[in-house]
Motif scaffolding. Structure first.
Motif, short mmCIF file in Angstrom:
data_model
loop_
_atom_site.label_atom_id
_atom_site.label_comp_id
_atom_site.label_asym_id
_atom_site.label_seq_id
_atom_site.Cartn_x
_atom_site.Cartn_y
_atom_site.Cartn_z
N ASN A 344 -35.08 51.91 -28.12
CA ASN A 344 -34.43 50.67 -27.67
C ASN A 344 -33.53 50.86 -26.44
OD1 ASN A 344 -35.74 49.06 -29.48
ND2 ASN A 344 -34.05 48.94 -30.94
N TYR A 345 -34.03 51.62 -25.48
CA TYR A 345 -33.42 51.65 -24.16
C TYR A 345 -34.46 52.16 -23.16
CZ TYR A 345 -32.93 56.76 -24.64
OH TYR A 345 -33.17 58.11 -24.80
N PHE A 346 -34.22 51.89 -21.89
CA PHE A 346 -35.03 52.43 -20.81
C PHE A 346 -34.14 53.31 -19.93
CE2 PHE A 346 -37.43 48.70 -21.99
CZ PHE A 346 -38.76 48.99 -21.70
N LEU A 347 -34.74 54.26 -19.25
CA LEU A 347 -34.09 55.03 -18.19
C LEU A 347 -34.90 54.85 -16.92
CD1 LEU A 347 -33.17 58.38 -20.01
CD2 LEU A 347 -31.55 56.73 -19.06
N TYR A 348 -34.22 54.44 -15.86
CA TYR A 348 -34.90 54.24 -14.57
C TYR A 348 -34.27 55.14 -13.52
CZ TYR A 348 -36.97 52.11 -10.45
OH TYR A 348 -37.66 51.90 -9.28
N ASN A 349 -35.10 55.94 -12.87
CA ASN A 349 -34.63 56.80 -11.79
C ASN A 349 -34.51 55.95 -10.53
OD1 ASN A 349 -34.17 58.80 -9.83
ND2 ASN A 349 -35.30 60.32 -11.03
N ASN A 350 -33.30 55.47 -10.29
CA ASN A 350 -33.03 54.54 -9.19
C ASN A 350 -33.28 55.25 -7.85
OD1 ASN A 350 -31.97 52.75 -7.34
ND2 ASN A 350 -29.98 52.54 -8.34
N PRO A 351 -34.26 54.78 -7.05
CA PRO A 351 -34.55 55.45 -5.78
C PRO A 351 -33.37 55.48 -4.82
CG PRO A 351 -36.35 54.00 -6.41
CD PRO A 351 -35.21 53.70 -7.35
N ASP A 352 -32.42 54.55 -4.95
CA ASP A 352 -31.26 54.55 -4.07
C ASP A 352 -30.31 55.71 -4.33
OD1 ASP A 352 -32.09 52.33 -2.71
OD2 ASP A 352 -30.78 50.93 -3.76
N THR A 353 -30.25 56.15 -5.59
CA THR A 353 -29.28 57.18 -5.96
C THR A 353 -29.91 58.46 -6.50
OG1 THR A 353 -29.12 56.34 -8.23
CG2 THR A 353 -27.62 55.38 -6.59
N SER A 354 -31.20 58.38 -6.82
CA SER A 354 -31.90 59.49 -7.49
C SER A 354 -31.23 59.85 -8.80
CB SER A 354 -31.98 60.72 -6.58
OG SER A 354 -32.73 60.43 -5.41
N LYS A 355 -30.62 58.84 -9.45
CA LYS A 355 -29.99 59.05 -10.74
C LYS A 355 -30.67 58.19 -11.80
CE LYS A 355 -25.37 59.87 -8.78
NZ LYS A 355 -23.93 59.45 -8.83
N LEU A 356 -30.79 58.74 -13.00
CA LEU A 356 -31.31 57.97 -14.12
C LEU A 356 -30.28 56.92 -14.53
CD1 LEU A 356 -32.81 60.95 -16.14
CD2 LEU A 356 -34.13 59.06 -15.14
N THR A 357 -30.74 55.68 -14.63
CA THR A 357 -29.87 54.55 -14.93
C THR A 357 -30.27 53.95 -16.27
OG1 THR A 357 -29.61 54.07 -12.58
CG2 THR A 357 -29.07 52.30 -14.11
N TRP A 358 -29.28 53.70 -17.11
CA TRP A 358 -29.51 53.20 -18.47
C TRP A 358 -29.75 51.70 -18.44
CZ3 TRP A 358 -29.24 56.65 -22.63
CH2 TRP A 358 -29.33 56.09 -23.91
N ILE A 359 -30.81 51.23 -19.13
CA ILE A 359 -31.11 49.81 -19.22
C ILE A 359 -31.24 49.45 -20.71
CG2 ILE A 359 -32.70 47.95 -18.59
CD1 ILE A 359 -33.60 49.63 -16.22
N PRO A 360 -30.37 48.57 -21.23
CA PRO A 360 -30.46 48.19 -22.64
C PRO A 360 -31.75 47.41 -22.92
CG PRO A 360 -28.36 47.51 -21.66
CD PRO A 360 -29.26 47.90 -20.54
#
Length: 475
Positions: A344-360
């Protein structure tokens, strides 16, 4: 092209009688003829037919991939809209037979369980505002909510819609979209007699500035051969791997993961590529970002050199986003989530920051104390820190704890302020009450119309109690 020929006229009649008798004997929640014939047919592939139709309702704004997503049309917070699913009798039989294979006999509480396999897609027509979308892929969706509703004999099941799922079979629908959306979920508000939790939780995350799916209320009618049947009030949810990353980030080229299983805990030693399910870049065997997060979050420098540990962690993980999410999620309470459940969550590697971002994701079990151990305490005293190291190790760090505490205060002062949320509950409950309580039948989780208002009262009490809990925690 796959073709399946069904000779159902006699077979379904016999199966309906046998199934009805079995369910009546084994379960007090009797099904009706409207609820469909549950069969044990082993052949559960969709029926592909009528390949030479003309898509007469097709326009660029409504059906084309070239149109931008129309959020105002599809996700209107001020209205309850209607959507109709028209599924052929044969394909409805396919869907029910497939569910029987995956979850056991409909209405038989003691049989079945969870399934790692998604239910089958079938082509159907979708109607909205008098306009048709053609050969749309429709399937049942969910896991515990799907299994539980099915085994309880309640056909108010969640649906997933994919508007060009069958484009290879029907070239007329190549890149078909619904006002710019390829995929949408119709959530059944399982185990939520207020029918508000999925919607309000999403609003809270979104209003706090986190990447989050848009949501709205829809009544769903299903015609599977005998005319439209009211399946009840649903919450339409925007899909993360469709328009969320496309519109809420500068690019949708990054890795998007939907972790599920032991590896989703990020506990030491759990790394497993198969459990970091990729929703983008599926053909690229690069999992170095999630592997780095697992390694760093468990690294020993956390206690020997905290500044270096934080610096390393922040090269791969958006810690501010996570801490804000964690504060919101813990204040509003949510038990079916990271810290209790490995999904029940997603992780997206934001191309702007190259960081994994938590998405509920999937918030129907929020805004309540919860089940199976309940929602986590604000100080995580009931958390297994080795099992859930993203929470446990960050909370034990003085710098991150201070940020978390500041976000907790911000939540009750802002997006989860008592008066603000109680006003939201009043507005939404007035909007949906007549649709939520109009039919108490096999397509609802309500036992009576009074259940709805009782659930609203519980939500109002809950937000007040959480303000008190936060005050006690911070003091």
């Amino acid at each position: 092209m796959k073709k399946i020929i069904f000779k159902l006229s006699t077979l379904l009649s016999i199966l309906f009688i046998i199934t009805s008798l079995f369910i009546r004997c084994s379960n007090d929640d009797t099904t009706t003829e409207e609820e469909g014939d549950v069969t044990d047919d082993d052949d559960t592939e969709a029926v592909i037919d009528d390949t030479d139709f003309v898509a007469t309702d097709w326009t660029e704004a409504t059906h084309s991939k070239d149109a931008d997503p129309d959020f105002d049309e599809v996700f209107d917070d001020t209205a309850v809209k209607r959507i109709d699913l028209v599924i052929s009798e044969d394909n409805w039989a396919v869907m029910l037979a497939n569910m029987t294979e995956l979850y056991g006999t409909f209405g038989s509480r003691g049989n079945g369980g969870f399934s790692d396999e998604d239910p089958v897609f079938v082509p159907s027509s979708v109607f909205y505002n008098g306009i048709e979308w053609y050969k749309v892929g429709v399937r049942f969706k969910g896991n515990s909510s799907l299994s539980s509703a099915w085994r309880a004999g309640i056909l108010k099941l969640s649906f997933k819609l994919d508007f060009d799922e069958f484009e290879d079979d029907y070239p007329q629908i190549d890149n078909q979209r619904f006002y710019g959306f390829k995929k949408l979920s119709l959530k059944n508000n399982y185990d939520d007699k207020s029918m508000l939790r999925e919607k309000v939780a999403a609003d809270i995350f979104k209003n706090a500035g986190l990447a989050m799916s848009h949501t709205s209320f829809y009544t769903v009618y299903v015609d599977h051969g005998d005319g439209p049947i009211y399946f009840g009030l649903y919450t339409l949810v925007e899909e993360v791997d469709d328009t969320v990353i496309d519109t809420q980030f500068s690019s949708d080229d990054g890795n998007l993961y939907k972790p599920d299983g032991d590896a989703a805990s990020f506990a030491s030693g759990t790394f497993d590529e198969d459990e970091y399910v990729k929703k983008t870049n599926e053909d690229e065997a690069d999992f170095s970002d999630v592997e780095s997060l697992l390694s760093i979050i468990n690294d020993g420098t956390r206690t020997t050199d905290p500044a270096t540990w934080r610096a390393n962690l922040e090269t791969v993980f958006d810690t501010d986003v996570f801490l804000k999410y964690l504060a919101i999620n813990t204040v509003i309470q949510n038990w079916d989530t990271y810290g209790r459940m490995t999904h029940n969550y997603f992780l997206y590697n934001n191309p702007d920051t190259s960081k994994l971002t938590w998405i509920p994701w999937d918030n129907n079990e929020s805004l309540q104390t919860g089940k199976q151990g309940g929602s986590l305490s604000l100080d995580f005293s009931d958390l297994s820190k080795t099992q859930w190291p993203i929470i446990g190790n960050m909370y034990e760090d003085d710098v991150y704890k201070a940020k978390y505490d500041a976000y907790v205060q911000e939540v009750v002062d802002g997006v989860f302020n008592v008066s603000t949320i109680q006003s939201t509950y009043a507005t939404y409950s007035a909007l949906i009450e007549s649709y939520a309580t109009s039919e108490i039948s096999g397509y609802t989780f309500l036992n009576s119309s009074s259940d709805f208002q009782a659930a609203i009262n519980t939500l109002n009490s809950h937000v007040s109690s959480r303000a008190t809990a936060v005050s006690n925690y911070l003091d």
